[in-house]
Scaffold this active site. Structure first.
Site, PDB file in Angstrom:
ATOM      1  N   TYR A   4       0.843  -1.204   0.000  1.00 48.20           N
ATOM      2  CA  TYR A   4       0.000   0.000   0.000  1.00 48.20           C
ATOM      3  C   TYR A   4       0.873   1.247   0.000  1.00 48.20           C
ATOM      4  O   TYR A   4       1.875   1.294   0.715  1.00 48.20           O
ATOM      5  CB  TYR A   4      -0.899   0.022   1.251  1.00 48.20           C
ATOM      6  CG  TYR A   4      -2.361  -0.053   0.863  1.00 48.20           C
ATOM      7  CD1 TYR A   4      -2.990   1.050   0.295  1.00 48.20           C
ATOM      8  CD2 TYR A   4      -3.083  -1.229   1.015  1.00 48.20           C
ATOM      9  CE1 TYR A   4      -4.314   0.971  -0.104  1.00 48.20           C
ATOM     10  CE2 TYR A   4      -4.399  -1.309   0.619  1.00 48.20           C
ATOM     11  CZ  TYR A   4      -5.011  -0.204   0.053  1.00 48.20           C
ATOM     12  OH  TYR A   4      -6.307  -0.276  -0.344  1.00 48.20           O
TER      13      TYR A   4
ATOM     14  N   GLU B  60      -0.515   4.924  -0.408  1.00 49.31           N
ATOM     15  CA  GLU B  60      -1.318   6.135  -0.666  1.00 49.31           C
ATOM     16  C   GLU B  60      -0.436   7.374  -0.600  1.00 49.31           C
ATOM     17  O   GLU B  60       0.418   7.493   0.275  1.00 49.31           O
ATOM     18  CB  GLU B  60      -2.439   6.243   0.371  1.00 49.31           C
ATOM     19  CG  GLU B  60      -3.563   5.282   0.097  1.00 49.31           C
ATOM     20  CD  GLU B  60      -4.738   5.457   1.048  1.00 49.31           C
ATOM     21  OE1 GLU B  60      -4.686   6.343   1.923  1.00 49.31           O
ATOM     22  OE2 GLU B  60      -5.700   4.687   0.918  1.00 49.31           O
TER      23      GLU B  60
ATOM     24  N   ASP C  47      -7.779  12.835 -25.066  1.00 50.71           N
ATOM     25  CA  ASP C  47      -7.812  11.439 -24.599  1.00 50.71           C
ATOM     26  C   ASP C  47      -7.181  10.604 -25.705  1.00 50.71           C
ATOM     27  O   ASP C  47      -7.809  10.300 -26.725  1.00 50.71           O
ATOM     28  CB  ASP C  47      -9.257  11.009 -24.335  1.00 50.71           C
ATOM     29  CG  ASP C  47      -9.346   9.574 -23.811  1.00 50.71           C
ATOM     30  OD1 ASP C  47      -8.370   8.806 -23.972  1.00 50.71           O
ATOM     31  OD2 ASP C  47     -10.401   9.210 -23.262  1.00 50.71           O
TER      32      ASP C  47
ATOM     33  N   THR D 270      -5.088   5.476 -21.593  1.00 53.38           N
ATOM     34  CA  THR D 270      -4.894   4.141 -21.035  1.00 53.38           C
ATOM     35  C   THR D 270      -3.490   3.705 -21.453  1.00 53.38           C
ATOM     36  O   THR D 270      -2.889   4.276 -22.363  1.00 53.38           O
ATOM     37  CB  THR D 270      -5.922   3.136 -21.591  1.00 53.38           C
ATOM     38  OG1 THR D 270      -5.900   3.203 -23.018  1.00 53.38           O
ATOM     39  CG2 THR D 270      -7.321   3.421 -21.100  1.00 53.38           C
TER      40      THR D 270
ATOM     41  N   LYS E 209      -3.444  -0.181 -24.716  1.00 52.49           N
ATOM     42  CA  LYS E 209      -3.907  -0.371 -26.097  1.00 52.49           C
ATOM     43  C   LYS E 209      -2.669  -0.353 -27.003  1.00 52.49           C
ATOM     44  O   LYS E 209      -1.829  -1.241 -26.885  1.00 52.49           O
ATOM     45  CB  LYS E 209      -4.960   0.682 -26.439  1.00 52.49           C
ATOM     46  CG  LYS E 209      -6.202   0.576 -25.514  1.00 52.49           C
ATOM     47  CD  LYS E 209      -7.275   1.549 -25.917  1.00 52.49           C
ATOM     48  CE  LYS E 209      -8.561   1.352 -25.147  1.00 52.49           C
ATOM     49  NZ  LYS E 209      -8.579   1.982 -23.827  1.00 52.49           N
TER      50      LYS E 209
ATOM     51  N   ARG F 170      -2.923  -3.089 -17.955  1.00 51.99           N
ATOM     52  CA  ARG F 170      -4.194  -2.366 -17.791  1.00 51.99           C
ATOM     53  C   ARG F 170      -3.951  -1.241 -16.806  1.00 51.99           C
ATOM     54  O   ARG F 170      -3.674  -1.486 -15.632  1.00 51.99           O
ATOM     55  CB  ARG F 170      -5.278  -3.290 -17.220  1.00 51.99           C
ATOM     56  CG  ARG F 170      -5.503  -4.581 -17.942  1.00 51.99           C
ATOM     57  CD  ARG F 170      -5.874  -4.349 -19.360  1.00 51.99           C
ATOM     58  NE  ARG F 170      -7.185  -3.794 -19.490  1.00 51.99           N
ATOM     59  CZ  ARG F 170      -8.162  -4.329 -20.213  1.00 51.99           C
ATOM     60  NH1 ARG F 170      -7.959  -5.447 -20.884  1.00 51.99           N
ATOM     61  NH2 ARG F 170      -9.330  -3.761 -20.305  1.00 51.99           N
TER      62      ARG F 170
HETATM   63  C1  LIG Z   1     -10.785   6.846 -25.629  1.00 53.66           C
HETATM   64  C2  LIG Z   1     -10.970   6.023 -24.385  1.00 53.66           C
HETATM   65  N1  LIG Z   1     -10.974   6.638 -23.202  1.00 53.66           N
HETATM   66  C3  LIG Z   1     -11.140   5.959 -22.060  1.00 53.66           C
HETATM   67  C4  LIG Z   1     -11.306   4.588 -22.078  1.00 53.66           C
HETATM   68  C5  LIG Z   1     -11.579   3.882 -20.776  1.00 53.66           C
HETATM   69  O1  LIG Z   1     -10.584   3.017 -20.416  1.00 53.66           O
HETATM   70  P1  LIG Z   1     -10.874   1.813 -19.385  1.00 53.66           P
HETATM   71  O2  LIG Z   1     -11.637   0.797 -20.130  1.00 53.66           O
HETATM   72  O3  LIG Z   1      -9.481   1.403 -19.019  1.00 53.66           O
HETATM   73  O4  LIG Z   1     -11.614   2.393 -18.231  1.00 53.66           O
HETATM   74  C6  LIG Z   1     -11.293   3.903 -23.285  1.00 53.66           C
HETATM   75  C7  LIG Z   1     -11.478   2.435 -23.307  1.00 53.66           C
HETATM   76  O5  LIG Z   1     -11.784   1.813 -24.240  1.00 53.66           O
HETATM   77  C8  LIG Z   1     -11.126   4.637 -24.479  1.00 53.66           C
HETATM   78  O6  LIG Z   1     -11.145   4.045 -25.669  1.00 53.66           O
END
Ligand SMILES: Cc1ncc(COP(=O)(O)O)c(C=O)c1O
Length: 420
Positions: free
Chosen positions: A56, A58, A202, A228, A231, A237
């Site tokens: 842990y 935090e 994003d 993320t 991908k 993850r």
């Molecule tokens: C553009 C985008 N943002 C956020 C996410 C969310 O990610 P997670 O599934 O890890 O919560 C995804 C997941 O597919 C995504 O494609």
């Protein structure tokens, strides 16, 4: 056999060990075209499965609420430094549990409940967490949604500007889950600048392409970047939030203590490993080949009469509208899975069908590129997809089984991290 070997798991819980083993074999034998998936290296798997899960911590390095951080602090600092170097950003937070919490942290940092937030609508390719109706982000905030042009399938920047001037959202998201074209970060930045909104890029889908120099970077245009790590970036993850120095403190406070407790240190270590891999010439070559494979596959699918949203791709992702083929996305995806080709059914822009039974399928080339497939092989994949979609309409299981055998023969010739 799964690698690293799971001898202890097999002895203590054969049921789970058997399922993990079967999943590893499935991943080895299939053509995996789910655009958000990949194969991580064995090094990333080892870090993810390490004793760091026991700890842990935090807080942030040097400011923790628990003792015993002698080795965790340097792990997190390394991950942060590598993220800053790979993406060329001033600040990185590597603690978000996944992409959705990373985006939620942005809301907590810059918005009050009820404030307007603008993002691409889900049916056009945006993500749930960009203010879509069923998401907490659309229920607790006022979601303003832009779409794509019906004639081109591309983001309608005139609409984005009109909506921005009308609703004056404090935050604008660009990026999404089913966008096959380059995101015009400078154009979004100009619109956000007009209304003094925080532009959030994003880059979850394209982070690996950006790291490998195969897609323009949002740095210098979007002061806040969420992604993320699992991908195209090919890590565990997890997620990261990157930003300029001005937005750093609000984002850090939003992640902890605003939204989360202890960070997942095993994931942080695996993110650091993946980011180190992302600096290698091999990774650069991979990123460019992901795009070359997607373009070759898009061309081969078009040549077979498939209707591609936007007519093609600039990145790793292809969206097919199956309306003209007389088969819906879901039965096509299920038939393709039986044929050894894994992808997902997906809405297409202006889809007259429901999201759970939409008109399209989405595919991506990151995982098959990691396995080693080349652009010259894409016409073969397109031919199998064509045959399997036809077979779905004709209930022709003989053809589907034949393709599954051919796919297995092809893929078992390509090594996979995590399988020996
Ligand atoms: C553009 C985008 N943002 C956020 C996410 C969310 O990610 P997670 O599934 O890890 O919560 C995804 C997941 O597919 C995504 O494609």
């Amino acid at each position: 056999m799964h690698e690293p070997a799971m001898t202890h798991l097999a002895a203590s819980d054969p049921e789970i060990a058997g399922l993990v083993e079967s999943e590893a074999q499935r991943q080895f034998e299939k053509i995996r075209l789910i655009a958000s998936e990949n194969y991580v290296s064995t090094a990333v798997l080892e870090a993810s499965g390490s004793v760091l899960t026991n700890k842990y911590s935090e807080g942030y390095a040097g400011k923790r609420y628990y003792e015993g951080q002698q080795f965790i602090d340097p792990v997190e600092t390394l991950a942060i430094d590598r993220a800053k170097a790979v993406f060329g950003v001033e600040h990185a937070n590597v603690q978000p549990y996944s992409g959705s919490p990373a985006n939620l942290a942005v809301y907590l940092a810059f918005l009050q409940p009820g404030d307007a937030v603008m993002g691409m609508g889900l049916p056009s390719g945006g993500h749930l967490t960009h203010g879509w109706t069923v998401s907490a982000t659309g229920r607790w905030f006022q979601g303003v949604r832009y779409g794509v042009r019906q004639d081109t399938g591309r983001v309608d920047l005139d609409e984005v500007r009109d909506l921005a001037l009308q609703h004056r959202p404090k935050v604008i998201f660009c990026g999404g889950t089913a966008i096959p074209r380059t995101i015009d970060f400078p154009a979004f930045a100009a619109i956000a600048g007009e209304i003094d909104a925080v532009l959030v890029a994003d880059i979850s889908h394209i982070a690996g392409l950006i790291a490998g120099g195969a897609h323009p970077s949002p740095v210098g245009h979007a002061p806040v970047i969420t992604t993320t790590t699992h991908k195209t970036l090919r890590g565990p993850r997890g997620a990261m939030i990157m930003s300029d120095a001005a937005h750093a403190s609000a984002l850090d406070k939003a992640v902890f203590p605003g939204l989360q407790g202890g960070p997942h240190n095993h994931t942080t270590a695996a993110i650091a490993v993946a980011l180190r891999e992302a600096t290698t010439p091999d990774f650069r070559e991979y990123a460019h080949r992901v795009v070359a494979n997607a373009k070759a596959l898009a061309e081969a699918l078009s040549a077979r009469g498939f209707d591609l949203v936007t007519g093609g791709t600039d990145n790793h992702l292809i969206l097919i509208d199956l309306t003209s083929r007389g088969v819906a996305g879901k039965p096509a995806a299920k038939a393709l899975d039986r044929a050894g080709i894994e992808l997902n059914y997906n809405t297409v822009p202006f889809d007259p069908r429901k999201p759970f039974d939409p008109s399209g399928v989405r595919l991506g080339t990151a995982a098959i590129t990691t396995r080693g497939l080349q652009p010259e092989q894409m016409p073969t994949l397109a031919a199998w997809i064509d045959e399997a979609v036809k077979a779905a309409g004709d209930d022709d299981e003989t053809t589907i089984s034949r393709i599954a055998g051919e796919v297995r023969d092809l893929m078992t010739a390509y090594p996979m991290s995590g399988w020996v």
